[in-house]
Design a protein around this motif. Structure first.
Motif, short mmCIF file in Angstrom:
data_model
loop_
_atom_site.label_atom_id
_atom_site.label_comp_id
_atom_site.label_asym_id
_atom_site.label_seq_id
_atom_site.Cartn_x
_atom_site.Cartn_y
_atom_site.Cartn_z
N THR A 113 4.29 0.36 2.72
CA THR A 113 3.20 0.76 3.40
C THR A 113 2.41 -0.62 3.79
O THR A 113 1.72 -0.57 4.95
CB THR A 113 1.92 1.22 2.86
N GLY B 113 2.09 -0.29 7.34
CA GLY B 113 3.03 0.68 7.52
C GLY B 113 1.85 1.91 7.87
O GLY B 113 1.08 2.23 7.78
N ALA B 114 3.13 3.14 7.77
CA ALA B 114 2.07 4.62 7.05
C ALA B 114 1.10 4.75 6.39
O ALA B 114 1.42 3.60 5.57
CB ALA B 114 3.22 5.59 7.24
N LYS B 115 1.14 5.21 5.95
CA LYS B 115 -0.36 5.46 4.83
C LYS B 115 0.40 5.30 3.52
O LYS B 115 -0.47 4.90 2.65
CB LYS B 115 -1.31 6.51 5.05
#
Lengths: 512, 512
Positions: free
Chosen positions: A362, A252-254
């Motif tokens: 994440t 997912g996002a950092k």
């Protein structure tokens, strides 16, 4: 009784049958007389942690086995491959004057990883205790075995490796000792091999085999591993499935994001992963990956017949396991075992329970287990999974995704393929196959259960390919042993019966 | 400069604007001169573990706040509800001679659970250290703050609660102290309330409000919590979303099973869970549960206008977060925040990584986070989820399934609904709404970002329903603070600017 036992065999082995039954009784008496000493030594063995990757403790296990062997007059030797510093296998051999044939006995002394928090209160992986029955079925913890205590064969010993597969090591060495101590004469040479890396895929067994090929030569190798049939009947297995693990990490996002500030917008890797996994296997249990069931070698008529004779225990199992509807309910468990599988071994994204918090994780991870049958090539099977993942719109990365990969691809996945191996199957109508059957049958009145292949995996193709020998598996432990999981246990009676079974095989005069 | 700032406000507040700007400069100077002491005290505060359920340490935090208040001449008092032994809120009040109006300031001192293993090497939740920038973006660990060190406002302090929401406590108390020390005269009475159970859903705030209603009376309460807009502009939020967590546990066989011996046959709860979760939300991010987006109160024209004026930072965010395609990509993040959500906070079945083993797990768990907007009732929203789960063939159990339930139903799920609450929204055109806007604007040249509602949740409906007062949120911390997750951090400059913002609100002469 003896006659009816031999009738069950269905072919003319009456003389072998009668004499072996006498031998079996002799071993039974020996075990019964020495049960306290057998327990004491086994408890000490189980107290040594044996997770395959715990390289310090794993060597303590090897040293303990060497001592066990030397106490029994077997010169023990550590075998290694060409890679430096890896866990050794323990080898030994007994030459029988005049023997022209050799039978090898294999077991493994390493165990699966443990998460002590998942074990039942009062049970610890490496502090063996006695339990009166499985705790899930109302069993009670009876405390540790204390030297000199009477042994109740209906109780169980709890601990990692108790069933899988230190049981194999103890039963092989004690079967040999029982024969020696009761003065019975073997007609074959015997070899012993105890591996320490089986639970991590026997990653150096090929090296060990190649480097020690002459030493390991035998007409056949008998593998002592896995559980007896759920009916409790003694069991012979002529094949094993191959196995390979595949680790998946979806990104997912950092950084972890507040689910209120970014939810509905930032991609949730757990959501991505559930869609990916759901696309691989339907909710009935059928794998949806293209060509997944191709390549399977059809069963021979003998194998089909053997399979048909195995009692179907599905209804019993369903009740005992609390299962309402099995996967692929049109197939029996026995039929399922003859097919390749895709199992979710585990999955995790962020936390659940008290550690859960309102975040968008994440990453989301899953570990898949692919079991393979005769005909499957493990690399090809993995390739089918990877092709499926790509068809779902994923770009495969080799490590944590880079900025560039993140900016370029909507869906990123890391795929980690562990060392795998193919299935093995020995034809059931070879002379050695029939001899083993007769020997095991001589120890029991019940008909045997003969499996063309078991559900579990061992890298037995190495025996065939490198050592150019035949390989047959004789499992000895109870089926409800929680093998590979928390609360692993072995029923003591099965250990004793395992000793009797192996002693009967050691007394065979026909080994090929 | 001053004139252009005031022009941005768009209504005639020029005189307020000019004087406030001078006040803001005074506070700025004060902070700059006292930054070392502010840091020292804050680091000590962050060193006290503050996970909501850690009842021993949480009281140490309350005691620390009491000391902070008393050092500033504010008599502190612990407020409790009717339930015995729960975490107290810390209350204080300052009466201004001649004032007829009262403004309350609220923050919370408890933090989300921590899993120290998930924090970056060198960072620990309760050993605050300085970092030069977020570690994900190449920041470096600069070590702990040592007494007397020069303070670099561009660095960050890492630690649980650094941003959410000890930052609120420190900024409120230091804003008050700054006003006193610089001799500025307030025109309103001030109340302080610091809660210790916000991260577990403010489960006793209703009791505290009911029992101390007279004491907590105010014309309005200002909530200091949450992040400023991603653009870095100062922000006012007129509403919050409601929130409720739902824990799901799906069951497989009663005991963990060897994936080789039972795979393809025994139901895998992880497979069941992925199908269930995939049925709830499609892979584009749209929730598929029947009626999920119903009940939403439409935005007013003022709210729509405010929303339209907020800079759309989606492209910047995508780059910074490493996101290629957001969920619901036809909607902006701002639009998404005005809708209810269903987020997978976490999921787990057996183990991944080094602890993974070849088993069929006994259960699979997920924790869902449902955010609610104005119009949603949290109980009704949960009911929609439960109805969906039932429509997927599940029977809902209250605890571990019994033998009878296992034999009767193919799919069993335990659903644990945590305490939840509804959204709150204060109209943006009330006099108090506009006054706060003017005060905050007086501290910055940049136009403000005005949110009709923020994405996050606080049980602010309690202020409206029990205290019968208006409530407005003024977030002060940086948006990239890893709130609720590992590596939480606050940018020091945002703390200083938060003090300036709050001081400006405390100096307002119009509070309703």
């Amino acid at each position: 009784m003896k006659i009816s036992t031999c009738k069950i065999l269905g072919f003319a082995l009456a003389s072998v049958c009668l004499s072996s039954t006498l031998q079996a009784q002799t071993i039974q008496k020996y075990v019964s007389k020495n049960d306290k000493q057998l327990m004491e030594e086994y408890i000490r063995f189980l107290s040594i942690p044996n997770v395959s990757t715990d390289t310090v403790n794993i060597r303590k296990n090897a040293a303990f086995i060497q001592e066990m062997m030397e106490r029994r007059g077997i010169k023990a030797e550590l075998l290694t491959g060409t890679t430096a510093g890896v866990t050794p296998a323990v080898f030994g051999e007994i030459k029988t004057p005049g023997a022209t044939r050799t039978i090898g006995f294999y077991a493994h002394y390493d165990g699966q990883p443990v998460n002590p928090k998942q074990w039942h209160a009062g049970l610890e992986p490496f502090k063996p205790v006695l339990i009166s029955a499985p705790l899930e079925s109302g069993g009670k913890i009876m405390g540790p075995y204390k030297s000199g205590d009477a042994v109740n064969p209906d109780w169980r010993i709890s601990g990692r490796g108790a069933a899988d597969d230190k049981a194999g090591v103890m039963a092989i060495l004690n079967a040999y000792e029982a024969l020696v101590k009761t003065g019975q004469r073997m007609k074959v040479n015997i070899k012993f091999l105890f591996e320490g890396e089986e639970e991590i895929g026997s990653i150096h067994l090929d090296e060990i085999f190649k480097k020690n090929k002459a030493k390991l030569q035998a007409d056949s190798w008998i593998i002592i591993d896995g559980p007896r049939h759920v009916s409790g009947r003694k069991t012979i297995v002529y094949g094993v499935r191959g196995d390979v693990n595949v680790g998946l990490t979806v990104y997912g996002a950092k950084r972890p994001l507040h689910s209120g500030n970014y939810g509905n917008w930032a991609p949730n890797p757990a959501l991505k992963l559930v869609h990916l996994l759901a696309s691989m296997k339907d909710d009935k249990g059928q794998v949806l990956i293209k060509g997944f069931y191709d390549d399977v070698t059809p069963l021979t008529d003998t194998e089909k017949k053997a399979l048909a004779q195995i009692p179907n225990q599905d209804e019993l199992l369903k009740k005992e396991l609390g299962v309402h509807t099995p996967e692929n309910q049109e197939r029996s468990l026995l039929e399922s075992i003859m097919l390749p599988t895709l199992n979710i071994n585990g999955a995790q994204s962020a936390n659940v329970g008290p550690l859960a918090s309102n975040v968008i994780p994440t990453k989301a991870e899953a570990v898949l287990d692919l079991r393979l049958v005769k005909g499957n090539d493990y690399k090809k099977q993995v390739d089918k999974v990877i092709a499926h993942i790509k068809s779902q719109g994923y770009h495969v990365v080799a490590a944590e995704p880079t900025e560039e990969e993140r900016s370029k691809y909507p869906n990123l996945i890391k795929i980690e393929v562990e060392h795998g191996y193919n299935a093995q199957r020995t034809p059931m109508d070879l002379p050695i196959s029939k001899s083993i059957q007769a020997a095991v049958q001589s120890t029991t009145k019940e008909p045997l259960v003969l499996f063309p292949s078991m559900g579990g995996s061992l890298p037995l193709y190495l025996f065939e390919e490198i050592l150019e020998t035949k390989v047959i598996t004789v499992p000895i432990v109870n089926y409800d042993n929680n093998q590979h999981a928390e609360n692993e246990n072995v029923k003591i009676r099965y250990l004793w019966e395992g000793i009797e079974t192996i002693a009967a095989i050691m007394l065979m005069d026909r080994s090929a």
